[in-house]
Design a protein around this motif. Structure first.
Motif, PDB file in Angstrom:
ATOM      1  N   TRP A   5       4.623   7.707  -9.817  1.00  0.00           N
ATOM      2  CA  TRP A   5       4.686   6.868 -10.783  1.00  0.00           C
ATOM      3  C   TRP A   5       3.326   6.214 -11.122  1.00  0.00           C
ATOM      4  CZ3 TRP A   5       6.893   1.164 -10.623  1.00  0.00           C
ATOM      5  CH2 TRP A   5       6.814   0.382 -11.679  1.00  0.00           C
ATOM      6  N   GLU A   6       2.817   6.626 -12.406  1.00  0.00           N
ATOM      7  CA  GLU A   6       1.508   6.272 -12.884  1.00  0.00           C
ATOM      8  C   GLU A   6       1.427   5.075 -13.700  1.00  0.00           C
ATOM      9  OE1 GLU A   6      -0.330  10.053 -14.116  1.00  0.00           O
ATOM     10  OE2 GLU A   6       0.107  10.920 -12.136  1.00  0.00           O
ATOM     11  N   LEU A   7      -0.094   4.751 -13.671  1.00  0.00           N
ATOM     12  CA  LEU A   7      -0.285   3.208 -14.245  1.00  0.00           C
ATOM     13  C   LEU A   7       0.099   3.373 -15.827  1.00  0.00           C
ATOM     14  CD1 LEU A   7      -3.410   2.444 -12.634  1.00  0.00           C
ATOM     15  CD2 LEU A   7      -1.519   1.400 -12.287  1.00  0.00           C
ATOM     16  N   ASP A   8       0.031   4.423 -16.523  1.00  0.00           N
ATOM     17  CA  ASP A   8      -0.036   4.578 -17.954  1.00  0.00           C
ATOM     18  C   ASP A   8       1.429   4.583 -18.267  1.00  0.00           C
ATOM     19  OD1 ASP A   8       0.158   6.925 -17.127  1.00  0.00           O
ATOM     20  OD2 ASP A   8      -1.343   7.797 -18.802  1.00  0.00           O
ATOM     21  N   TRP A  33      14.413   2.726  -2.880  1.00  0.00           N
ATOM     22  CA  TRP A  33      14.637   3.061  -1.626  1.00  0.00           C
ATOM     23  C   TRP A  33      13.291   2.917  -0.922  1.00  0.00           C
ATOM     24  CZ3 TRP A  33      17.729   4.973  -5.023  1.00  0.00           C
ATOM     25  CH2 TRP A  33      19.094   4.894  -4.997  1.00  0.00           C
ATOM     26  N   ASP A  34      13.062   2.612   0.306  1.00  0.00           N
ATOM     27  CA  ASP A  34      11.878   2.706   0.827  1.00  0.00           C
ATOM     28  C   ASP A  34      12.129   3.955   2.211  1.00  0.00           C
ATOM     29  OD1 ASP A  34      10.848   0.569  -0.163  1.00  0.00           O
ATOM     30  OD2 ASP A  34      11.712  -0.781   1.162  1.00  0.00           O
ATOM     31  N   PHE A  35      11.203   4.727   2.312  1.00  0.00           N
ATOM     32  CA  PHE A  35      11.428   6.015   3.033  1.00  0.00           C
ATOM     33  C   PHE A  35      10.061   6.469   3.554  1.00  0.00           C
ATOM     34  CE2 PHE A  35      10.762   7.551  -1.139  1.00  0.00           C
ATOM     35  CZ  PHE A  35       9.903   8.670  -0.996  1.00  0.00           C
ATOM     36  N   MET A  36      10.219   7.280   4.679  1.00  0.00           N
ATOM     37  CA  MET A  36       8.853   7.749   5.181  1.00  0.00           C
ATOM     38  C   MET A  36       8.724   9.142   5.102  1.00  0.00           C
ATOM     39  SD  MET A  36       7.217   7.603   9.116  1.00  0.00           S
ATOM     40  CE  MET A  36       8.513   8.528   9.877  1.00  0.00           C
ATOM     41  N   SER A  37       7.722   9.919   4.890  1.00  0.00           N
ATOM     42  CA  SER A  37       7.456  11.137   4.620  1.00  0.00           C
ATOM     43  C   SER A  37       7.327  11.543   6.060  1.00  0.00           C
ATOM     44  CB  SER A  37       6.219  11.396   3.817  1.00  0.00           C
ATOM     45  OG  SER A  37       5.991  12.771   3.871  1.00  0.00           O
ATOM     46  N   LYS A  38       8.274  12.670   6.235  1.00  0.00           N
ATOM     47  CA  LYS A  38       8.175  13.404   7.766  1.00  0.00           C
ATOM     48  C   LYS A  38       6.885  14.201   7.581  1.00  0.00           C
ATOM     49  CE  LYS A  38      12.981  13.577   8.545  1.00  0.00           C
ATOM     50  NZ  LYS A  38      14.382  14.406   8.932  1.00  0.00           N
ATOM     51  N   THR A  98       3.628   8.926   6.105  1.00  0.00           N
ATOM     52  CA  THR A  98       3.419   7.430   5.628  1.00  0.00           C
ATOM     53  C   THR A  98       4.692   7.328   4.657  1.00  0.00           C
ATOM     54  OG1 THR A  98       2.608   9.106   3.667  1.00  0.00           O
ATOM     55  CG2 THR A  98       1.051   8.202   5.071  1.00  0.00           C
ATOM     56  N   PHE A  99       4.647   5.887   4.507  1.00  0.00           N
ATOM     57  CA  PHE A  99       5.848   5.331   3.774  1.00  0.00           C
ATOM     58  C   PHE A  99       5.597   5.363   2.401  1.00  0.00           C
ATOM     59  CE2 PHE A  99       6.141   3.556   8.015  1.00  0.00           C
ATOM     60  CZ  PHE A  99       7.626   3.464   8.130  1.00  0.00           C
ATOM     61  N   TYR A 100       6.764   5.333   1.510  1.00  0.00           N
ATOM     62  CA  TYR A 100       7.055   5.144   0.381  1.00  0.00           C
ATOM     63  C   TYR A 100       7.988   4.435  -0.476  1.00  0.00           C
ATOM     64  CZ  TYR A 100       4.161   9.888   0.186  1.00  0.00           C
ATOM     65  OH  TYR A 100       3.145  10.733   0.523  1.00  0.00           O
ATOM     66  N   GLY A 139       0.760  -1.276   0.043  1.00  0.00           N
ATOM     67  CA  GLY A 139       0.049   0.030   0.010  1.00  0.00           C
ATOM     68  C   GLY A 139       0.990   1.433   0.141  1.00  0.00           C
ATOM     69  N   ARG A 140       2.060   1.198  -0.203  1.00  0.00           N
ATOM     70  CA  ARG A 140       3.049   2.346  -0.374  1.00  0.00           C
ATOM     71  C   ARG A 140       2.992   3.065  -1.592  1.00  0.00           C
ATOM     72  NH1 ARG A 140       8.281  -0.738   1.833  1.00  0.00           N
ATOM     73  NH2 ARG A 140       7.797  -1.746   0.088  1.00  0.00           N
ATOM     74  N   ARG A 141       2.686   4.156  -1.713  1.00  0.00           N
ATOM     75  CA  ARG A 141       2.794   4.963  -2.995  1.00  0.00           C
ATOM     76  C   ARG A 141       4.245   4.777  -3.595  1.00  0.00           C
ATOM     77  NH1 ARG A 141       2.821  11.354  -3.786  1.00  0.00           N
ATOM     78  NH2 ARG A 141       2.304  11.352  -6.331  1.00  0.00           N
ATOM     79  N   GLN A 142       4.235   4.548  -4.868  1.00  0.00           N
ATOM     80  CA  GLN A 142       5.428   4.280  -5.673  1.00  0.00           C
ATOM     81  C   GLN A 142       5.723   5.735  -6.211  1.00  0.00           C
ATOM     82  OE1 GLN A 142       4.078   1.009  -7.639  1.00  0.00           O
ATOM     83  NE2 GLN A 142       5.490  -0.078  -6.829  1.00  0.00           N
ATOM     84  N   VAL A 143       6.958   6.099  -6.117  1.00  0.00           N
ATOM     85  CA  VAL A 143       7.416   7.436  -6.699  1.00  0.00           C
ATOM     86  C   VAL A 143       8.574   7.354  -7.448  1.00  0.00           C
ATOM     87  CG1 VAL A 143       6.441   8.874  -4.757  1.00  0.00           C
ATOM     88  CG2 VAL A 143       8.744   8.408  -4.697  1.00  0.00           C
ATOM     89  N   VAL A 144       8.902   8.277  -8.478  1.00  0.00           N
ATOM     90  CA  VAL A 144      10.193   7.984  -9.280  1.00  0.00           C
ATOM     91  C   VAL A 144      10.811   9.464  -9.190  1.00  0.00           C
ATOM     92  CG1 VAL A 144      11.051   7.771 -11.550  1.00  0.00           C
ATOM     93  CG2 VAL A 144       9.204   6.311 -10.743  1.00  0.00           C
ATOM     94  N   GLY A 145      12.087   9.365  -9.057  1.00  0.00           N
ATOM     95  CA  GLY A 145      12.804  10.818  -9.115  1.00  0.00           C
ATOM     96  C   GLY A 145      14.174  10.648 -10.136  1.00  0.00           C
ATOM     97  N   CYS A 146      14.749  11.815 -10.343  1.00  0.00           N
ATOM     98  CA  CYS A 146      15.631  12.031 -11.304  1.00  0.00           C
ATOM     99  C   CYS A 146      16.870  12.889 -10.816  1.00  0.00           C
ATOM    100  CB  CYS A 146      14.907  12.457 -12.518  1.00  0.00           C
ATOM    101  SG  CYS A 146      15.929  11.982 -14.046  1.00  0.00           S
ATOM    102  N   ILE A 147      18.016  12.488 -11.237  1.00  0.00           N
ATOM    103  CA  ILE A 147      18.999  13.610 -11.115  1.00  0.00           C
ATOM    104  C   ILE A 147      19.460  13.915 -12.284  1.00  0.00           C
ATOM    105  CG2 ILE A 147      21.264  13.807 -10.077  1.00  0.00           C
ATOM    106  CD1 ILE A 147      20.836  11.450  -8.163  1.00  0.00           C
ATOM    107  N   PRO A 148      18.947  15.312 -12.609  1.00  0.00           N
ATOM    108  CA  PRO A 148      19.502  15.778 -13.811  1.00  0.00           C
ATOM    109  C   PRO A 148      20.875  16.226 -13.708  1.00  0.00           C
ATOM    110  CG  PRO A 148      17.635  16.975 -13.154  1.00  0.00           C
ATOM    111  CD  PRO A 148      18.252  16.156 -11.933  1.00  0.00           C
ATOM    112  N   TYR A 149      21.950  15.993 -14.670  1.00  0.00           N
ATOM    113  CA  TYR A 149      23.307  16.199 -14.556  1.00  0.00           C
ATOM    114  C   TYR A 149      23.879  16.625 -16.003  1.00  0.00           C
ATOM    115  CZ  TYR A 149      24.876  12.098 -16.669  1.00  0.00           C
ATOM    116  OH  TYR A 149      25.254  10.918 -17.695  1.00  0.00           O
TER     117      TYR A 149
END
Length: 210
Positions: free
Chosen positions: A101-104, A132-137, A141-143, A57-67
């Motif tokens: 991160w979305e379904l489509d 990574w598994d982390f919690m939003s301060k 909630t966990f992500y 039930g954790r929301r899945q997110v995607v991040g990016c490091i632009p370089y």
């Protein structure tokens, strides 16, 4: 694999829908792509109806490091690495672009979309840095978060969140000092180690050929 044939679909609600195939593009696509991408990124996605969640039930997110690599005075590329950080919408805390991160879409598509929406940059999404598994301060909630590198090819003059975020190019040390998320700092360390290893391997190959 992380080949350049990755299929990307970029969306902007009620404005434009455009598909590109990196690695092979007809001439008219190459000609009009900058204009299309500018049009496509004027609006951010909103809502949670397409949001992905894991089995816990954790929301899945995607991040990016632009370089990118800094340029020397003669216009050639140096080996000095710069990364792009952005401010939070709610305050001036700094971080790298990330979002749901979305379904489509694939994770790579989500990474590129978030980079366009939040930081206004376009580039090549490279191999995943990790999970990574982390919690939003803030929410308690966990992500589940994934991070990718983005080798920046273009900075947009207009992008969806330009009025609510600041973007700043920094050295790796500066970015690590200001980034508010421990898991993003770990992803940055992995990226630096990867790029350093690739550079050393390249230099060894050059010396072998001399």
């Amino acid at each position: 694999s992380c080949s350049s044939s990755l299929r990307l679909t970029l969306f902007a609600p009620q404005i434009f829908c455009f598909q590109i195939y990196l690695g092979f593009q007809p001439f008219f696509v190459q000609l009009f792509l900058p204009f299309c991408l500018t049009m496509v990124c004027l609006v951010s996605r909103t809502g949670r109806h397409l949001q992905r969640y894991d089995d816990l039930g954790r929301r899945q997110v995607v991040g990016c490091i632009p370089y990118r690599y800094k340029r020397n005075s003669d216009g050639t590329l140096s080996t000095d690495l710069e990364v792009l950080v952005i401010s939070s919408q709610k305050c001036q805390k700094m971080m790298f672009p990330k979002g749901g991160w979305e379904l489509d879409e694939s994770k790579e598509q989500a990474a590129l979309r978030e980079s366009i929406e939040e930081a206004g940059v376009i580039g090549k999404v490279e191999c995943e840095l990790g999970k990574w598994d982390f919690m939003s301060k803030r929410y308690g909630t966990f992500y589940e978060g994934y991070m990718f590198p983005l080798l920046v090819k273009e900075e947009l003059l207009l992008w969806p969140e330009q009025n609510v975020r600041q973007r700043t190019w920094m050295s790796v040390k500066e970015a690590r000092d200001v980034c508010q998320h421990w898991w993003m700092k770990e992803a940055l360390d992995i990226l630096v180690e990867r790029l350093t290893s690739l550079q050393q391997h390249k230099e060894q190959n050059i010396s072998t050929c001399l």
